[in-house]
Design an enzyme around this catalytic site. Structure first.
Site, mmCIF file in Angstrom:
data_model
loop_
_atom_site.group_PDB
_atom_site.id
_atom_site.type_symbol
_atom_site.label_atom_id
_atom_site.label_comp_id
_atom_site.label_asym_id
_atom_site.label_seq_id
_atom_site.Cartn_x
_atom_site.Cartn_y
_atom_site.Cartn_z
ATOM 1 N N GLU A 104 0.821 -1.206 0.000
ATOM 2 C CA GLU A 104 0.000 0.000 0.000
ATOM 3 C C GLU A 104 0.859 1.262 0.000
ATOM 4 O O GLU A 104 0.540 2.238 -0.678
ATOM 5 C CB GLU A 104 -0.946 0.001 1.207
ATOM 6 N N TYR B 154 -6.156 6.712 4.495
ATOM 7 C CA TYR B 154 -6.345 5.688 3.463
ATOM 8 C C TYR B 154 -5.580 4.417 3.807
ATOM 9 O O TYR B 154 -6.128 3.310 3.791
ATOM 10 C CB TYR B 154 -5.899 6.194 2.085
ATOM 11 N N ASP C 245 -9.817 5.626 -2.318
ATOM 12 C CA ASP C 245 -8.707 6.225 -3.054
ATOM 13 C C ASP C 245 -9.283 6.980 -4.250
ATOM 14 O O ASP C 245 -10.503 7.124 -4.395
ATOM 15 C CB ASP C 245 -7.678 5.179 -3.468
#
Length: 291
Positions: free
Chosen positions: A35, A118, A136
């Site tokens: 990520e 996020y 996102d």
């Protein structure tokens, strides 16, 4: 209008890209690494580097034991190398305070260095199957079109965006986690910014399509350039330092960008300020943690 979860999940089961971090047995730490790498960097560039990192640093303590310079060098050309430093810092905290494992709770994840709204939710969802909204750019675009009938999402709003996606999540935890991945996949591969392939969209109804695909009402979306920017100069300076096993003298770095010495000097100074580069006592330059 809610998104048809059954149709989306059926499509995802058949069409999802075969990405290495989606395989069974991938740990929370490995998901976290993916990520962080995927922020503002395309999948095709991330995948080979991620595979190398999984082998080299299978647990946080392994990365924490490495120097910042080792991590920056391994980061290569993924861009925005401050992400690598923050991940190295995070690895140290995970090793020292969390039993060498990544927490599953969003609130705890948010206390870690470099982990924002996020990333915390993405790790909780994709690593641990938590029913949390993950938002996102791709997800915001799909919601804007399918739910609100707009060509492009408005300005980001964490509260509003999370609420929008929360309202779409299936009730069961397992379906919700897969739904989040599918929604993101739809935006990345079908409902793209420039050329949405509406003919291949699995959703039976989209408010934007139903409205005749109206154009974006606001100012045109700005395309972020790279050539000639400070980012490009910083990248070239970092490349020289990554490729050297010893500190580099200033004249070597001066050759990196002859077109605008002032811009080069500004870029080098910003690298020093950001903690990515260090200057040795004799005036040479090296990656952070190596000087």
């Amino acid at each position: 209008m809610p998104v048809d979860a059954t149709a989306l999940l059926r499509w995802y089961a058949a069409e999802a890209r075969d990405l290495p971090w989606r395989e069974d047995g991938v740990t929370g730490w490995q998901i976290l690494m993916s990520e962080v790498m995927l922020q503002q960097t395309p999948v095709v560039r991330v995948a080979p580097i991620w595979l190398e990192w999984v082998q080299r640093w299978p647990v946080p303590s392994a990365m924490a034991a490495s120097s910042r310079a080792d991590v920056l060098r391994a980061w290569g050309k993924l861009g925005y190398p401050r992400r690598a430093l923050r991940l190295h810092e995070c690895a140290g905290v995970l090793a020292a305070e969390h039993g060498d494992e990544v927490p599953a709770d969003v609130d705890v994840l948010l206390t870690l260095p470099g982990i924002g709204a996020y990333t915390a939710r993405a790790v909780a969802c994709f690593a641990y199957g938590r029913r949390v909204p993950v938002v996102d750019t791709n997800v915001r675009r799909v919601v804007a079109r399918a739910v609100h009938g707009a060509a492009e999402p408005g300005n980001p709003s964490t509260t509003r965006d999370l609420a929008d996606v929360e309202a779409l999540l299936p009730r069961t935890r397992e379906r919700a986690a897969t739904f989040s991945a599918a929604l993101m996949e739809l935006g990345a591969t079908i409902c793209t910014a420039r050329s949405p392939d509406c003919a291949r969209c699995p959703l039976p109804r989209c408010e934007w399509v139903s409205a005749g695909r109206p154009a974006h009402a606001g100012p045109p979306r700005r395309v972020q350039k790279f050539t000639g920017t400070d980012r490009q100069v910083r990248g070239r300076l970092m490349a020289v330092l990554r490729e050297s096993d010893v500190p580099v003298e200033r004249p070597v770095l001066d050759q990196v960008w002859l077109a605008d010495p002032g811009q080069r000097d500004r870029a080098l100074h910003s690298l020093l300020v950001d903690g990515l580069v260090e200057q040795t006592d004799d005036g040479r330059f090296a990656l952070a943690g190596e000087g």
